[in-house]
Enzyme design. Structure first.
Site, PDB file in Angstrom:
ATOM      1  N   LYS A 112       0.956  -1.236   0.084  1.00 44.36           N
ATOM      2  CA  LYS A 112       0.026   0.040   0.094  1.00 44.36           C
ATOM      3  C   LYS A 112       1.045   1.236  -0.016  1.00 44.36           C
ATOM      4  O   LYS A 112       1.903   1.185   0.527  1.00 44.36           O
ATOM      5  CB  LYS A 112      -0.908  -0.141   1.181  1.00 44.36           C
ATOM      6  CG  LYS A 112      -2.140   0.738   1.103  1.00 44.36           C
ATOM      7  CD  LYS A 112      -3.164   0.064   0.382  1.00 44.36           C
ATOM      8  CE  LYS A 112      -4.528   0.870   0.255  1.00 44.36           C
ATOM      9  NZ  LYS A 112      -5.766   0.013  -0.215  1.00 44.36           N
TER      10      LYS A 112
HETATM   11  P1  NAD Z   1     -13.500   7.492  -2.603  1.00 46.04           P
HETATM   12  O1  NAD Z   1     -12.211   8.559  -2.050  1.00 46.04           O
HETATM   13  O2  NAD Z   1     -13.785   7.493  -3.785  1.00 46.04           O
HETATM   14  O3  NAD Z   1     -14.484   7.969  -1.388  1.00 46.04           O
HETATM   15  C1  NAD Z   1     -14.397   8.205   0.034  1.00 46.04           C
HETATM   16  C2  NAD Z   1     -15.665   8.478   0.456  1.00 46.04           C
HETATM   17  O4  NAD Z   1     -15.641   8.581   2.076  1.00 46.04           O
HETATM   18  C3  NAD Z   1     -16.147   9.894  -0.036  1.00 46.04           C
HETATM   19  O5  NAD Z   1     -17.628   9.989  -0.159  1.00 46.04           O
HETATM   20  C4  NAD Z   1     -16.051  10.696   1.155  1.00 46.04           C
HETATM   21  O6  NAD Z   1     -16.837  11.926   1.404  1.00 46.04           O
HETATM   22  C5  NAD Z   1     -16.201   9.603   2.484  1.00 46.04           C
HETATM   23  N1  NAD Z   1     -15.565  10.254   3.741  1.00 46.04           N
HETATM   24  C6  NAD Z   1     -14.074  10.815   3.765  1.00 46.04           C
HETATM   25  N2  NAD Z   1     -14.114  11.117   5.081  1.00 46.04           N
HETATM   26  C7  NAD Z   1     -15.450  10.933   5.708  1.00 46.04           C
HETATM   27  C8  NAD Z   1     -15.735  11.024   7.047  1.00 46.04           C
HETATM   28  N3  NAD Z   1     -15.089  11.362   8.074  1.00 46.04           N
HETATM   29  N4  NAD Z   1     -17.144  10.709   7.408  1.00 46.04           N
HETATM   30  C9  NAD Z   1     -17.817  10.203   6.442  1.00 46.04           C
HETATM   31  N5  NAD Z   1     -17.477   9.830   4.976  1.00 46.04           N
HETATM   32  C10 NAD Z   1     -16.190  10.412   4.713  1.00 46.04           C
HETATM   33  O7  NAD Z   1     -12.516   6.342  -1.748  1.00 46.04           O
HETATM   34  P2  NAD Z   1     -12.978   4.868  -2.169  1.00 46.04           P
HETATM   35  O8  NAD Z   1     -11.876   4.320  -3.215  1.00 46.04           O
HETATM   36  O9  NAD Z   1     -14.559   4.785  -2.376  1.00 46.04           O
HETATM   37  O10 NAD Z   1     -12.616   4.050  -0.826  1.00 46.04           O
HETATM   38  C11 NAD Z   1     -13.494   4.017   0.374  1.00 46.04           C
HETATM   39  C12 NAD Z   1     -12.725   2.960   1.196  1.00 46.04           C
HETATM   40  O11 NAD Z   1     -12.957   1.575   0.463  1.00 46.04           O
HETATM   41  C13 NAD Z   1     -11.679   3.108   1.763  1.00 46.04           C
HETATM   42  O12 NAD Z   1     -11.439   2.165   3.105  1.00 46.04           O
HETATM   43  C14 NAD Z   1     -10.813   2.178   0.660  1.00 46.04           C
HETATM   44  O13 NAD Z   1      -9.464   1.854   1.303  1.00 46.04           O
HETATM   45  C15 NAD Z   1     -11.568   1.094   0.463  1.00 46.04           C
HETATM   46  N6  NAD Z   1     -11.369   0.310  -0.862  1.00 46.04           N
HETATM   47  C16 NAD Z   1     -11.303   0.922  -1.899  1.00 46.04           C
HETATM   48  C17 NAD Z   1     -11.266   0.201  -3.015  1.00 46.04           C
HETATM   49  C18 NAD Z   1     -11.325   0.625  -4.372  1.00 46.04           C
HETATM   50  O14 NAD Z   1     -11.100   0.015  -5.350  1.00 46.04           O
HETATM   51  N7  NAD Z   1     -11.553   1.811  -4.648  1.00 46.04           N
HETATM   52  C19 NAD Z   1     -10.986  -1.220  -2.898  1.00 46.04           C
HETATM   53  C20 NAD Z   1     -10.872  -1.923  -1.570  1.00 46.04           C
HETATM   54  C21 NAD Z   1     -11.160  -0.919  -0.541  1.00 46.04           C
END
Ligand code: NAD
Length: 423
Positions: A112
């Protein structure tokens, strides 16, 4: 507790991971002798990322790339741009990638990366300079056979395109397989952008069947409406569920009759947050946890479900779209209350699975249709959740511990068979 001197004992994510590893140890038989290999990262790189801002000033940002374990193949894991990123968080996220790739039996290890920055405060040009300089700084440790980054919170396909271009420029030829999650016309895979949300939905459907929960008219609450949360919410609404509450960094919205999720996606694209969406009631952020719901999807950041919130949640099922959203003590509370938790290491593995497909397609320079990709994704995810479910029944343990048993057996067997160099 870790004895690594650079670990801040107060940082929750790494401690959460270590507690999860301690829980699985008793199930591992002789392989337990190798478990310490999972309690420390193999390699951690901290880099200084200086960039010239649009106003001519120079700013320095701190960046990281951690390779937690490479026993089963090259490192794999996203790049996060967020103001709270630090070494401990990246270590935990890299470790969860080790477990996740092993649960899905993908031929990767776990890694990561991240930069401590608020990307919303940078112009597009500044973001590009930051990405290119960061890529250059970590380029000694990444590569299609070494370690393959992908998007995470705060990064996206365009940023992956800049990373691929920077690495390729340094190597004198185009190296598409160095990152995944790229735009499709740059060697990206169809279906990658939506894959994580799709995986949350697919594993959720399987778990719902097992516990006899009907999706039709079920109430869903989602925290985080980014890449993962918005697609998962959309697929549940298409299947007849009502998405009644959504929280993101701009606030919390509620509608007992369920939102028009497509309209909410369009709104968020224009307004960069859910606050102010039509036909919604704004509620207090803490009141989100008291909303009546059947399914809860945390899809924002880690460390969200505390014991106190776990006791209040009315959900029958928690689908961990986010990495590490649940503290171990809250996990216990949910288990005690009979709430089914589909853990992150399987629930959100759809993204890394299609990233694997992207890497394979880049290597072969032969690309598949979206239907082929979704079909293969669904098959792998369903097989993985079936295996985890069966293990949890056989060992009478939580789905999380069951997933860790399967993963740790695969990783530690590889470690044992490779031997400890120099012997
Ligand atoms: P992203 O940046 O697209 O979205 C993040 C979301 O979280 C946004 O809607 C943001 O407003 C919200 N957020 C941020 N801080 C916040 C808070 N304090 N309270 C409430 N909401 C809040 O990110 P993503 O890619 O959707 O990732 C989200 C989660 O999923 C993370 O934990 C990431 O590690 C995990 N994840 C992502 C992927 C991927 O393919 N993108 C894969 C596996 C896991």
């Amino acid at each position: 507790m870790s004895n690594l001197s650079y670990v801040n004992e107060n940082t929750d994510a790494w401690q959460t991971y270590l507690a999860q590893i301690d829980r699985v140890a008793p199930y591992l038989g002789d392989l337990k002798n190798y478990i310490d290999t999972l309690k420390r990262p193999k390699r951690a790189l901290i880099v200084d990322v200086p960039i010239v801002m649009d106003d001519g000033s120079i700013q320095h940002f701190e960046g990281y790339r951690v390779q937690h374990n490479l026993s089963r193949g090259p490192g794999k894991g996203g790049i996060r741009y967020h103001p709270d990123v630090d070494l401990n968080e990246v270590m935990a996220l890299s470790a969860w990638m080790t477990i996740k790739t092993a649960v899905l039996n993908l031929p990767f290890g776990g890694a990561k990366g991240g930069v401590r920055v608020d990307p919303r405060k940078l112009s597009t040009r500044e973001l590009e300079r930051l990405t290119r300089r960061f890529t250059t700084e970590i380029s000694p440790v990444i590569g299609p056979q070494q370690d393959i980054p992908a998007p995470d919170v705060g990064t996206n396909p365009n940023i992956m395109g800049w990373m691929m271009d920077t690495y390729s420029t340094q190597h004198g030829h185009t190296v598409t397989g160095v990152v995944t999650g790229k735009p499709v016309h740059l060697g990206g895979s169809l279906g990658r952008v939506r894959a994580t949300g799709r995986g949350v939905f697919i594993t959720g459907l399987q778990a719902a069947k097992k516990i006899g929960l009907s999706i039709e008219n079920s109430k869903v609450a989602v925290q985080g409406f980014g890449n993962v949360g918005n697609e998962a919410a959309y697929l549940f609404s298409q299947a007849g569920a009502k998405v009644v509450a959504v929280q993101d960094h701009t606030g919390t919205i509620f509608n007992a009759d369920g939102f028009d999720v497509k309209a909410l996606q369009n709104y968020v694209e224009q307004h960069h947050g859910v606050a102010g969406f039509e036909n919604s009631q704004k509620i207090d952020n803490e009141a989100f946890w008291d909303v009546e719901m059947d399914i809860f999807i945390p899809a924002a950041l880690e460390g969200q479900i505390t014991v106190e919130r776990a006791e209040r949640l009315s959900a029958k099922m928690v689908l961990e779209g986010a990495n590490g959203p649940t503290y171990p003590s809250a996990d216990d509370a949910l288990l005690r209350r009979g709430v089914t938790v589909v853990p992150d290491v399987i629930c959100n593995a759809g993204g890394v699975t299609v990233s694997y497909f992207e890497w394979v397609q880049d290597m072969a320079s032969y690309f598949w249709s979206e239907d082929e990709i979704n079909e293969r994704l669904d098959k792998l995810m369903i097989q993985a959740i079936e295996d985890v479910w069966k293990t949890s029944e056989e060992k009478s343990c939580s789905l999380r511990t069951a997933a860790y048993i399967l993963a740790c057996e695969r990783i530690l067997k590889a470690r044992k068979e490779r031997g400890i160099f120099p012997g």
